[in-house]
Motif scaffolding. Structure first.
Motif, mmCIF file in Angstrom:
data_model
loop_
_atom_site.group_PDB
_atom_site.id
_atom_site.type_symbol
_atom_site.label_atom_id
_atom_site.label_comp_id
_atom_site.label_asym_id
_atom_site.label_seq_id
_atom_site.Cartn_x
_atom_site.Cartn_y
_atom_site.Cartn_z
ATOM 1 N N LEU A 187 -66.827 4.249 -23.884
ATOM 2 C CA LEU A 187 -66.665 3.231 -22.852
ATOM 3 C C LEU A 187 -67.554 2.063 -23.257
ATOM 4 C CD1 LEU A 187 -65.805 2.394 -19.907
ATOM 5 C CD2 LEU A 187 -67.977 3.379 -19.185
ATOM 6 N N SER A 188 -66.965 0.876 -23.295
ATOM 7 C CA SER A 188 -67.733 -0.273 -23.745
ATOM 8 C C SER A 188 -67.656 -1.370 -22.695
ATOM 9 C CB SER A 188 -67.126 -0.728 -25.083
ATOM 10 O OG SER A 188 -67.621 -1.964 -25.465
ATOM 11 N N VAL A 189 -68.799 -1.915 -22.309
ATOM 12 C CA VAL A 189 -68.820 -3.076 -21.411
ATOM 13 C C VAL A 189 -69.693 -4.142 -22.069
ATOM 14 C CG1 VAL A 189 -68.407 -1.965 -19.168
ATOM 15 C CG2 VAL A 189 -70.715 -1.997 -20.093
ATOM 16 N N GLY A 190 -69.419 -5.401 -21.751
ATOM 17 C CA GLY A 190 -70.233 -6.429 -22.373
ATOM 18 C C GLY A 190 -69.773 -7.823 -22.059
ATOM 19 N N SER A 191 -70.285 -8.760 -22.819
ATOM 20 C CA SER A 191 -69.950 -10.174 -22.646
ATOM 21 C C SER A 191 -69.836 -10.829 -24.014
ATOM 22 C CB SER A 191 -71.068 -10.862 -21.862
ATOM 23 O OG SER A 191 -71.070 -12.253 -22.110
ATOM 24 N N ARG A 192 -68.854 -11.715 -24.154
ATOM 25 C CA ARG A 192 -68.762 -12.542 -25.359
ATOM 26 C C ARG A 192 -68.928 -14.006 -24.992
ATOM 27 N NH1 ARG A 192 -64.234 -9.265 -25.608
ATOM 28 N NH2 ARG A 192 -64.684 -7.373 -26.770
ATOM 29 N N GLN A 193 -69.573 -14.247 -23.823
ATOM 30 C CA GLN A 193 -69.642 -15.609 -23.296
ATOM 31 C C GLN A 193 -70.915 -16.355 -23.660
ATOM 32 O OE1 GLN A 193 -69.052 -15.365 -19.068
ATOM 33 N NE2 GLN A 193 -66.901 -14.898 -19.286
#
Ligand code: GLA
Length: 687
Positions: A187-193
């Motif tokens: 399970l992967s959560v994150g931000s590319r912002q």
């Protein structure tokens, strides 16, 4: 076999050496241990497909040291070779720090690649968090790329699979909790912002499947640029591996010869109990990060944004300040719209001087008028942003994040300054010092209103733009702390777009969401409080409607919602009649009386905001505060957790009615009389 223990407030964390001294492995993470815990056991397997190192709960490892399961460091040498074969390169340091905490440093190295990795672990007797980070040093004569540069992993012994709680969302829907039943895979959560983002909060909690109130292991990342947290089910081992750091899909960090970098801190928490046990354990840790958690940096704010938007004038602001002072407000904050050329969100960002048309004599007369009324004065800034229609952009078009030859795109009509450039960072520092020196300003709302989607730099190594931007942001925030200690800093990014442990360490309060409709807000705050503490949670009463939950809500309801954190007001005060103002003044006075309990107390959440009734309880010493809300017709008896069954308590309700209750009665449930429309506040004190 030797092991090393890091004691925490109520448990311990024990590590030992991996086979072949190829790093550290976890022996125990949980409650206190009496005897030395055994080394982790391995499942039966065909050894030609996985090695011990692939299955053991390594504290931090590199691709090349383990090859099959997740690794936190993925390095690529200049000759294209990937991976590091790490092993112990010196003595393990293990000792007690001056503050009573325990420190462990494990030096690892790959002598062929000439890369060194120092793995750091830290614990403290005042909380249950282990912090972990790595310093990666390039001793080779060539540049080395870190395709993934994370500081380590926490392996939670959940048994087969785990229930993972994440907080995801969107603008105006931040920190919405979800449970994921993870039995296999990642399970992967994150931000590319380029910022933490509204999309996910960098914190996950793992529990054994189907056990919502037993052991819990929660991991949070102290990083405010693009990031990723990955939860891997390690097949047949009985644990999940939680690792994270700067996003490895949108950025690469390059280590020049002879240089080193230190990864962001990954914080791992063990708690026993339900979601509130985890929440309170995080809050206890966060108290050690904050410079203070008292009222001096948590004043009652009036913010004029909703009353004026971009239409700021001296006279109008003065009139608002006059009313705000009468309500008991402690700091008057002028939001967006005060600076040169800012007539809408299309222009002016970057030109941080008072607009001569709106404030012809600058900020000082307004700051003075606010001070005369006994309040502090505050200001909104968005230092990282620039409108194309601004003098700053016309003078320095090269200062924005861009890729040569690729057309730029605006979001909210603005670009983002490449704060990672030393000249831009120096300019931002100079600008802030000038603005803060121009009047008696003791409150700053630092906003950031767009994703850094045009990130990129074309010089070699420019792929680390989010890393550089984020470090520069930290340096500027730290400069504010050092040079302007009297200034309270509220961190905001179009609502809750940049909230994480690193921001909480460098700011005083955060703005969790632009959603101020009270029922929607309550849901966002419920999720927020599950990891972040009430004393950081800025919350305003406004006149804005709810977007999602249209059930009507009174002004009292709005005040009780805002009283759950750091209360502020954002309504158009000139539109409020005398009765409304008197009611508001009453709420502010009550809040100022209870805020030490709200900010310093142990939190208990009763029910859920979308249920028939919901309450928050804060307990500090002999005092308890209960805030309660319901849907029309809902009933609620709040079981006041922690009450002494043998004690007697005085209960003061919002209506002014006072009653006495025994601790036994409180434990069984305190019936809420609903002093106002669908809400109430109880102040309890032990007699
Ligand atoms: C963002 C903030 C708001 C307000 C506006 C001003 O959206 O979150 O509170 O400051 O910017 O432009």
């Amino acid at each position: 076999m030797s092991t090393w223990t890091l004691p925490t407030a109520s448990g311990s964390y024990v590590v030992g050496l991996a086979p072949g001294d190829q790093g550290l492995v976890l022996h125990h993470w949980g409650g206190p241990v009496q005897a030395e815990p055994p080394a982790p056991s391995l499942p039966r397997r065909a050894a030609s497909f996985v090695r011990d190192l692939d299955l053991l709960p390594m504290e931090a490892t590199a691709l090349g040291t383990r090859d099959v399961h997740a690794a936190e460091i993925v390095a690529r040498r200049a000759d294209g070779v990937r991976g590091l074969r790490l092993s112990l390169a010196g003595e393990i340091e293990h000792g007690v720090e001056d503050d009573g905490g325990t420190r462990l440093v494990c030096p690892l190295a790959d002598p062929v690649a000439q890369i060194e990795v120092d793995l750091h672990l830290r614990s403290h007797p005042s909380h249950d968090v282990i912090t972990k980070w790595a310093t990666i040093r390039n001793r080779s004569p060539h540049a080395v790329e870190l395709l993934r540069g994370w500081g380590g992993a926490f392996e939670a012994p959940t048994g087969a699979g785990a229930e993972i709680e994440v907080r995801t969302g969107a603008w105006s829907r931040e920190t919405t909790p979800s449970l994921v039943d993870l039995t296999a895979g990642t399970l992967s959560v994150g931000s590319r912002q380029g910022i933490t983002s509204h999309t996910a909060a960098p914190a996950v909690t793992a529990r054994p499947r189907g056990v919502p109130d037993g052991d819990a292991w929660s991991v949070a990342l102290a990083w405010s640029g693009s990031w990723r947290l990955a939860v891997d089910v390690v097949p047949f081992v009985g644990s999940v591996r939680i690792a994270g750091g700067p996003d490895d899909e949108s950025g690469i960090l390059t280590l020049a010869p002879g240089t080193s970098l230190t990864t962001p801190v990954l914080a791992g928490l063990w708690a026993h109990g339900d979601g509130d046990a985890v929440a309170n354990a995080w809050h206890t840790y966060q108290r050690t990060l904050a410079r203070s958690s008292g009222p001096e940096h948590r004043p009652v704010v009036y913010n004029s944004w909703y009353a004026t938007t971009f239409d700021v004038t001296l006279e109008h602001q003065r009139e608002l300040a006059e009313v705000a002072a009468g309500l008991g407000v402690e700091v008057f904050v002028v939001d967006d719209g005060w600076f040169r050329g800012r007539t809408s969100d299309r222009s002016g960002l970057g030109d941080w001087e008072p607009d001569p048309a709106k404030l012809p004599e600058g900020l000082a007369p307004l700051a003075g008028a606010v001070a005369e009324r006994g309040m502090r004065f505050g200001l909104w800034v968005e230092p990282e942003a620039v409108n194309p229609d601004s003098d700053l952009y016309r003078e320095h078009p090269d200062w924005v994040h861009h890729v040569d030859g690729r057309p730029l795109r605006t979001l909210r009509h603005q670009y983002v300054l490449d704060l990672g450039r030393p000249d831009v960072e120096a300019w931002v520092i100079g600008m802030l010092c000038r603005v803060l020196g121009s009047a008696d300003i003791t409150y700053l709302k630092w906003d950031m209103n767009r994703a850094i989607a045009d990130g990129g730099q074309t010089e070699p190594g420019g792929d680390d733009w989010a890393w550089r931007h984020t470090h520069a942001y930290y340096r500027v925030m730290e400069m504010l702390r050092a040079e302007f200690p009297q200034v309270t800093v509220e961190a905001c990014a179009g609502g809750g777009g940049r909230i994480d442990l690193a921001v909480l360490e460098r700011s005083d309060v955060v703005w969790p969401s632009d959603e101020t409709g009270p029922r929607d807000r309550l849901a966002i705050q419920h999720g927020f409080l599950g990891i972040y503490p009430a004393w950081t949670m800025s919350s305003w009463v406004t006149d804005e409607p709810d977007i999602l939950d249209g059930e009507p809500a009174s002004l009292d309801f709005r005040f009780v919602v805002a009283a759950a954190g750091v209360l502020g007001i954002g309504s158009d005060l000139l539109a409020w009649d005398e009765r409304t103002r008197a009611c508001a003044a009453d709420h502010v006075a009550r809040y100022r009386r209870i805020r030490d309990v709200v900010h310093g107390g142990r939190l208990r959440r009763h029910g859920s905001p979308d249920g028939a009734a919901y309450a928050l309880q804060y307990a500090l010493g002999e005092r308890v505060v209960v805030l309660a809300w319901r849907r029309s017709g809902g009933a609620l008896a709040v079981p006041v957790a922690g009450a002494d069954p043998a004690g007697r308590y005085r209960v003061l309700w919002g209506s002014g009615e006072v009653e006495e209750r025994t601790g036994d009665e409180l434990l069984a449930g305190l019936p809420v009389p609903w002093s106002w429309d669908d809400c109430d506040i109880a102040e309890l004190v032990r007699l």
